[in-house]
Write an enzyme that holds these catalytic residues in place. Sequence first.
Site, PDB file in Angstrom:
ATOM      1  N   GLU A  89      -1.600  52.430 -25.667  1.00  0.00           N
ATOM      2  CA  GLU A  89      -1.577  51.931 -25.059  1.00  0.00           C
ATOM      3  C   GLU A  89       0.099  52.024 -25.048  1.00  0.00           C
ATOM      4  OE1 GLU A  89      -2.471  47.439 -25.313  1.00  0.00           O
ATOM      5  OE2 GLU A  89      -0.557  47.621 -26.521  1.00  0.00           O
TER       6      GLU A  89
ATOM      7  N   LYS B  52      -0.259  38.633 -29.376  1.00  0.00           N
ATOM      8  CA  LYS B  52       0.839  39.316 -28.782  1.00  0.00           C
ATOM      9  C   LYS B  52       2.019  38.732 -29.526  1.00  0.00           C
ATOM     10  CE  LYS B  52       2.731  39.513 -23.972  1.00  0.00           C
ATOM     11  NZ  LYS B  52       3.084  40.689 -23.995  1.00  0.00           N
TER      12      LYS B  52
ATOM     13  N   ARG C 129      -5.652  33.754 -25.048  1.00  0.00           N
ATOM     14  CA  ARG C 129      -4.621  34.682 -26.223  1.00  0.00           C
ATOM     15  C   ARG C 129      -3.367  34.259 -26.811  1.00  0.00           C
ATOM     16  NH1 ARG C 129      -2.974  40.564 -23.029  1.00  0.00           N
ATOM     17  NH2 ARG C 129      -1.072  38.693 -22.677  1.00  0.00           N
TER      18      ARG C 129
END
Length: 354
Positions: free
Chosen positions: A228, A192, A86
């Site tokens: 989220e 992220k 990621r």
Amino acid sequence: MPERPLPDWDNLSFSFIETDWIYRAEGDIGRKPLWDDGKFLPFGGIEVSPAAAFMSYGLGVFEGLKAQRSVDGRVLLFRHGSNAERFRKSAERLLLAPFPVERFTSAVEEIVRRNMRFVPPHGKGTFYIRPIEVGSEARLGLGPVARFLVIMYGSPVGGYFSKGKKGAGPAGVRLQALEQGRVAPGGTGSAKAMGNYAGGIMIAHIWKQKGFDDVLYLDAHERKYITETSGSNVFVVLKSGGIVTPPLDDQILPGVTRDSAIRVAREVLKIRVDERPIEIGEALSDGEEMFCTGTAWTVQSVREVVHGGRAHAFPKTETRKAILDIILGIQTGERPDPFGWTKEVAVEPAGARR
Ligand code: PMP
């Protein structure tokens, strides 16, 4: 090197504590190989140019992952290869040089090994590792950068919602559902990226002051579907059976805990999990249980969601409990690890390095 004091293991919360070592690597597109060898340095400040691109433009990405101590005292990392992947993908989204996966995993292992005395005793907390990559080139104009800095550090932590704090109790968190997205349509939501978090601090702060633990964002396209919280993925257990979680798209961070929960539910508990858009109305009327997943949050029950001025309670917690028990059991070596998710970080012989 003067030794830093160890924290009080009985009173850990999710707050930063300095440990002994950090990792630093530098990359430069004009150099071959692009990345230098990387260094482990005693904990301390880092020097960057005031004109470094990330200082103005938030050109950076980060990760969060954990190591924890097993009952028999071993130290186990959880799925650090997934965080490495990621990290690469997040970097690519910002045109930062992707840090090689093997470099990431070996540096994370070494950060844990060198700071091993800060890994809390079994049951007292976890060791949280924070890898960061930023565009470090001094650059005034907005554009891709050629120089990069990777930093990793670790800190012992307790629960994200620590005991005694207002709000989250054993029954779970209280969320305010917001008619707004966490990230822009077509933006950086699946990475992220630092910038995804800055704007949300004020939003969550406002609702935390009103007694909520966090907010639940709807999708930025239609403001209809649940996405989220500020830092966790969301699952709904339907009254009709089965679990639903929003599919991975530009509004959702592909959580490592999300993936772990899906696999545990499907493969161990034999519960059906659908990754599909779920409207807030359906989640509230047809859901009998809701829970959130994240490295820091672990698997957290939602006890109440307030939406449009109305409170909806979720009294059930058993699916969350079943999933958390299995994930925790694997993370701490108390259960077999059929997925091959953990990696033991061995202690090197004392004095081998210093
Ligand atoms: N969503 C957001 C926005 C997050 O910041 C996080 C924490 N990284 C998650 C979901 C959960 O991801 P993970 O399970 O990999 O920690």
